[in-house]
Design an enzyme around this catalytic site. Structure first.
Site, PDB file in Angstrom:
ATOM      1  N   GLU A  80       0.825  -1.195   0.000  1.00  0.00           N
ATOM      2  CA  GLU A  80       0.000   0.000   0.000  1.00  0.00           C
ATOM      3  C   GLU A  80       0.862   1.249   0.000  1.00  0.00           C
ATOM      4  O   GLU A  80       1.944   1.270   0.584  1.00  0.00           O
ATOM      5  CB  GLU A  80      -0.903  -0.010   1.242  1.00  0.00           C
TER       6      GLU A  80
ATOM      7  N   CYS B 150       3.353   8.220   1.709  1.00  0.00           N
ATOM      8  CA  CYS B 150       3.937   7.194   2.571  1.00  0.00           C
ATOM      9  C   CYS B 150       4.143   5.948   1.708  1.00  0.00           C
ATOM     10  O   CYS B 150       3.189   5.422   1.137  1.00  0.00           O
ATOM     11  CB  CYS B 150       2.983   6.926   3.735  1.00  0.00           C
TER      12      CYS B 150
ATOM     13  N   CYS C 253       6.882  -7.921   6.443  1.00  0.00           N
ATOM     14  CA  CYS C 253       8.106  -7.520   7.141  1.00  0.00           C
ATOM     15  C   CYS C 253       8.530  -8.656   8.044  1.00  0.00           C
ATOM     16  O   CYS C 253       7.704  -9.288   8.691  1.00  0.00           O
ATOM     17  CB  CYS C 253       7.871  -6.253   7.965  1.00  0.00           C
TER      18      CYS C 253
ATOM     19  N   CYS D 293       7.509  -6.740  14.823  1.00  0.00           N
ATOM     20  CA  CYS D 293       7.202  -5.917  15.994  1.00  0.00           C
ATOM     21  C   CYS D 293       5.808  -6.296  16.488  1.00  0.00           C
ATOM     22  O   CYS D 293       4.893  -6.551  15.701  1.00  0.00           O
ATOM     23  CB  CYS D 293       7.273  -4.436  15.631  1.00  0.00           C
TER      24      CYS D 293
ATOM     25  N   CYS E  26       2.418  -4.384  15.215  1.00  0.00           N
ATOM     26  CA  CYS E  26       2.372  -3.928  13.812  1.00  0.00           C
ATOM     27  C   CYS E  26       1.672  -4.953  12.912  1.00  0.00           C
ATOM     28  O   CYS E  26       2.057  -6.122  12.880  1.00  0.00           O
ATOM     29  CB  CYS E  26       3.794  -3.690  13.317  1.00  0.00           C
TER      30      CYS E  26
ATOM     31  N   CYS F  89      -0.523   4.469  10.213  1.00  0.00           N
ATOM     32  CA  CYS F  89       0.709   3.737  10.520  1.00  0.00           C
ATOM     33  C   CYS F  89       0.420   2.389  11.144  1.00  0.00           C
ATOM     34  O   CYS F  89      -0.339   2.281  12.098  1.00  0.00           O
ATOM     35  CB  CYS F  89       1.533   4.530  11.531  1.00  0.00           C
TER      36      CYS F  89
END
Ligand code: SAH
Ligand code: SF4
Length: 397
Positions: A90, A103, A110, A114, A117, A372
């Site tokens: 995205e 962004c 990933c 974390c 996230c 975020c």
């Protein structure tokens, strides 16, 4: 066939030189692609026909395939882009009075996992190519211009001093004289943040060429201060970025001590806080800004007590920095909750009173999950592949 979006300025010059052309062809072609946003070599009317024909046979301009395009009531716009094999990434456009920020994602998924996230929870799929990274900026500018979104305000360009020709005043070698945005002085995206899906430094070799295109005067011409890379703290690669292509730096801190950060940001077990702080100071030796931005997600009852704020004040004592507090953005299945507003304000007050400039991030794009940590592409229930160790031990690949 070469995708011209994959080539950074040096790569584009090499491409033409290898084929016996003059290097300035690269600038001409970069203007067409990254300033006029054409997707057709045939449109490059200032190239002689034989050169155009050769180029059309050898290369193409292949931008992203859009799966979904959503706009929130506040004007925030999110594009879901196909990354193949059922994956998607995205990019998010955030309009503000004085700027237009994009962004950008750097990886599908990933590996760094974390705890809070959504991208991390989906696991790692693959690195995006340079073309897929810069393609997000190319596509956003192109799409917004086609939709009549003019350049955002921001400091108006000053008129050129007498006798000085600026690249967008004249357009020699196919400069952007006729580019649609010239009347406004700049294209719609004025700032880039590498804060979408993925850890940009874990995809260093594809991210840096994309950064070079963002900075290059023959492409996007953004100043280094307007391009921000956010990292969870891959220390050796922060050093490489400083040496090879310094841009503004944001570091995802999220905890004042190693015990808590080990839990929230697992890469901390490899690069603990003391090393990270020193790496930030080293980065500032060559950074375009004289501070690092520390991002700190506010998790209810986890890292948001006054004692945590006081711990941060101690931790960053020797690091010129600003803080950006991010109210946690929940996503399905998460164990975390957003800290209440009053607790975030109290946390901010402690940092501010200690002399640290501290902002609270405004949540944008509500209703389209564009904030975020909410970016998750299309991947559902993918088995996590924890490649963190491999990635950090072999950074150059
Ligand atoms: N991988 C990089 C950049 C992408 S994440 C990094 O971690 O810095 C961009 C920012 O969003 C980071 O500060 C990240 O910690 C934060 N973030 C991740 N998940 C979030 C969530 N659910 N709510 C709020 N912020 C989140
Ligand atoms: Fe990866 Fe950043 Fe999410 Fe951590 S916060 S899992 S590094 S994208």
């Amino acid at each position: 066939m070469t995708n011209l979006l994959d080539l950074d300025p040096a790569g584009l010059a090499a491409f033409f030189v290898e084929h016996g052309e003059k290097p300035f062809r690269a600038k001409q072609v970069a203007h067409w692609i990254h300033q006029r946003f054409v997707d057709d070599v045939g449109a490059m009317t200032d190239l002689a026909r034989p050169l155009r024909e050769w180029l059309a046979a050898e290369a193409a301009i292949r931008g992203p395939t859009v799966i979904k395009d959503s706009t929130a009531t506040d004007g925030t716009r999110k594009w879901l882009l196909d990354a193949g094999n059922g994956n998607a990434v995205e990019s998010v456009y955030i309009p503000e009075d004085d700027r237009g920020t994009l962004c950008i994602s750097s990886q599908a998924g990933c590996a760094l996992d974390c705890a809070f996230c959504a991208t991390g929870k989906q696991g790692f799929n693959r690195n995006l190519t340079t073309g897929e990274i810069i393609g997000q900026l190319w596509h956003a500018n192109r799409r917004l211009l086609a939709d009549g979104v003019s350049a955002m305000g921001g400091p108006e360009r000053e008129p050129s001093p007498p006798g000085v020709q600026r690249r967008d005043d004249h357009g020699e070698h196919g400069g952007p004289t006729n580019a649609p945005w010239v009347a406004h002085g700049r294209p719609p995206i004025t700032n880039v943040v590498m804060m979408g899906m993925g850890e940009p430094l874990a995809n260093f070799d594809n991210v840096v060429p994309a950064l070079r295109l963002m900075l290059d005067d023959n492409a996007y011409g953004l100043s280094r201060r307007r391009v921000t890379l956010s990292t969870s703290g891959l220390v050796p690669l922060m050093d490489r970025l400083r040496d090879e292509c310094p841009v503004a730096l944001a570091v995802s801190l999220h905890a004042p001590d190693d015990a808590l950060r080990d839990r929230l940001v697992p890469i901390n077990r490899t690069y603990p806080l003391a090393e990270l702080m020193v790496a930030c100071v080293r980065y500032l030796e060559r950074a375009p800004r004289d501070f690092v931005t520390f991002e700190y997600v506010m998790l209810d009852g986890v890292n948001d007590a006054p004692g945590h704020a006081r711990g941060l004040v101690d931790l960053v004592r020797n690091v010129p920095c600003k803080f950006n507090l991010i109210p946690f953005n929940p996503f399905p299945g998460t164990e975390f909750r957003r800290s209440p507003r009053e607790r975030i304000s109290a946390f901010q007050a402690i940092l501010s009173d200690a002399g640290l400039v501290t902002t609270i991030r405004r949540t944008r794009g509500e209703g389209i999950d564009a904030a975020c940590g909410q970016l998750a592409g299309q991947v559902q229930d993918r088995t996590k592949r924890r490649l963190a160790t491999r990635i950090v031990s072999a950074p150059a690949t």
